[in-house]
Design an enzyme around this catalytic site. Structure first.
Site, PDB file in Angstrom:
ATOM      1  N   ASP A   1       1.045  -1.169   0.086  1.00 20.92           N
ATOM      2  CA  ASP A   1      -0.494  -0.077  -0.123  1.00 20.92           C
ATOM      3  C   ASP A   1       0.876   1.341  -0.323  1.00 20.92           C
ATOM      4  OD1 ASP A   1      -2.156   0.954   0.564  1.00 20.92           O
ATOM      5  OD2 ASP A   1      -1.902   1.198   2.209  1.00 20.92           O
TER       6      ASP A   1
ATOM      7  N   GLU B   1      -1.508   6.102  -9.415  1.00 14.93           N
ATOM      8  CA  GLU B   1      -2.337   6.928  -8.921  1.00 14.93           C
ATOM      9  C   GLU B   1      -2.151   8.651  -9.514  1.00 14.93           C
ATOM     10  OE1 GLU B   1      -3.594   7.238  -4.247  1.00 14.93           O
ATOM     11  OE2 GLU B   1      -4.340   8.994  -4.443  1.00 14.93           O
TER      12      GLU B   1
ATOM     13  N   HIS C   1      -9.474   4.344  -2.521  1.00 16.12           N
ATOM     14  CA  HIS C   1      -8.132   5.108  -1.077  1.00 16.12           C
ATOM     15  C   HIS C   1      -9.139   5.358  -0.063  1.00 16.12           C
ATOM     16  CE1 HIS C   1      -3.723   3.222  -2.043  1.00 16.12           C
ATOM     17  NE2 HIS C   1      -4.657   3.286  -3.055  1.00 16.12           N
TER      18      HIS C   1
ATOM     19  N   SER D   1     -13.206   4.590   3.988  1.00 10.82           N
ATOM     20  CA  SER D   1     -13.506   4.394   6.138  1.00 10.82           C
ATOM     21  C   SER D   1     -14.753   4.897   5.575  1.00 10.82           C
ATOM     22  CB  SER D   1     -12.418   4.061   7.187  1.00 10.82           C
ATOM     23  OG  SER D   1     -11.803   2.693   7.184  1.00 10.82           O
TER      24      SER D   1
END
Ligand code: G3H
Ligand code: 13P
Ligand code: ZN
Length: 331
Positions: free
Chosen positions: A93, A145, A232, A235
């Site tokens: 990651d 990214e 990404h 949450s």
């Protein structure tokens, strides 16, 4: 030099193709220790979900690179022992250099992220291409990214976010040869994803974040149809956990995440990998704080890490079943 195939791991290529076709996203859960790994594997086996075990460079420093590698190898055997041979990828990651990516590939990772998103465009292209050229020799998949997420963590930090520019994506994926692309459409790392002034409040006084930029996602999909997209900072920061933490001696202020229904919607598009770390941290912290508050004399780690692991498993099952839609996708 260890090849991930000899460890029973898989790269992300087939996982992503199936996820796009099936309109779901593969969970990418970060792990740093045994309890997290156990929770991830037992949840994904029970849910029948493919999974990406995600290791940050901070996790590598914390847990030791060799131990983490063997834990991932152990995860494959653990899943079989639990009764299902689910596809498991071991992914770096936010790799920040060619050397780090190479080291992970050489140690048995099946997938790496090279995060050049903070670099000028041409440097991001050059670095990402260099990693892809090395990785593809070993059939290791690479995530690049474009666009910058806000948020501060050990190894990732940005004061200001900027969205991915759809007009850059074709050039980037063509020049670099990446297998998947992480984009910025309003998600952000950590448990405080937005400043209170960026949010509104509902009738209970809970912060409501600005919606994700689905218009940018749609434009990106139009430019690179069927290409695997990664989110990404995904949450949701469950307010039940924030409440439990704060009622048991914690001090989390203005914690806010991405509403789960927006992630569900994203998972139905070409978004085929969704990264979740902070929610797991909250679940564990809520469980540990509760144990200590209720029994201050407790000092057996199994008595607080065990409940933390159970809560984590519950959370991951919920993500696979209700948010990512990845449950039941492995026969
Ligand atoms: O996006 C980063 C992950 O949440 C990992 O965080 O660098 O604190 O291990 P970390
Ligand atoms: P969260 O902080 O939202 O869990 O994001 C994790 C992540 O993006 C890991 O790369
Ligand atoms: Zn991230």
């Amino acid at each position: 030099m260890v090849n991930y195939k000899d460890l029973g791991l898989v790269n992300t290529r087939e996982m992503f193709a199936k996820a796009i076709e099936g309109k779901y996203a593969v969970p990418a859960f970060n792990f740093n220790n045994m309890e997290q790994m156990q929770a991830i594997i037992s949840a994904c086996v029970e849910a029948g979900s493919p999974v990406i075990l995600q290791v940050s460079s901070g996790a590598r420093k914390y847990a030791n690179q060799t131990l983490l590698r063997y834990m991932a190898q152990g995860a494959v055997e653990y899943a079989k022992e639990l009764g299902k041979n689910i596809p498991i990828a071991l992914h770096l990651d936010h790799g920040n250099s060619f050397e780090l990516c190479k080291s992970c590939i050489d140690m048995g990772f099946s997938s790496v992220m090279i995060d050049g998103s903070h670099l000028p465009y041409d440097e991001n292209v050059a670095l990402t291409k260099q990693v892809v050229e090395y990785a593809h020799q070993f059939d290791v998949t690479v995530e690049g990214e474009l666009g910058v997420l806000a948020g501060v963590e050990d190894e990732v930090s940005a004061e200001v976010a900027h969205y991915t520019r759809p007009e850059e994506v074709v050039d980037f994926v063509t020049k670099t040869g990446v297998d998947s692309l992480a984009i910025s459409i309003g998600t952000s790392h950590g448990a405080n994803k937005f400043k209170p002034e960026q949010c509104t409040r509902n009738e209970d006084g809970i912060l409501v974040p600005p919606p994700l930029r689905f218009d940018i996602l749609a434009e990106i999909e139009k430019q690179i149809p069927g290409f695997p997209i990664v989110l990404h900072g995904s949450s949701s920061v469950p307010q039940e956990y924030v409440k439990i933490i704060n009622e048991n001696g914690g001090a989390l202020k203005d914690a806010v995440g991405i509403p789960e229904e927006q992630l569900r919607k994203a998972a139905e598009s070409a978004v085929c990998k969704i990264n979740i770390d902070s929610d797991g941290r909250l679940a564990m912290t809520a469980a540990v704080r509760t144990v200590f508050n209720q029994n201050p004399a407790e000092f057996d780690p199994r008595k607080y890490l065990g409940p933390a692991r159970d809560e984590l498993k519950k959370l991951y099952m919920h993500k696979c079943v209700n948010v990512l839609g990845s449950a039941g996708k492995v026969e």
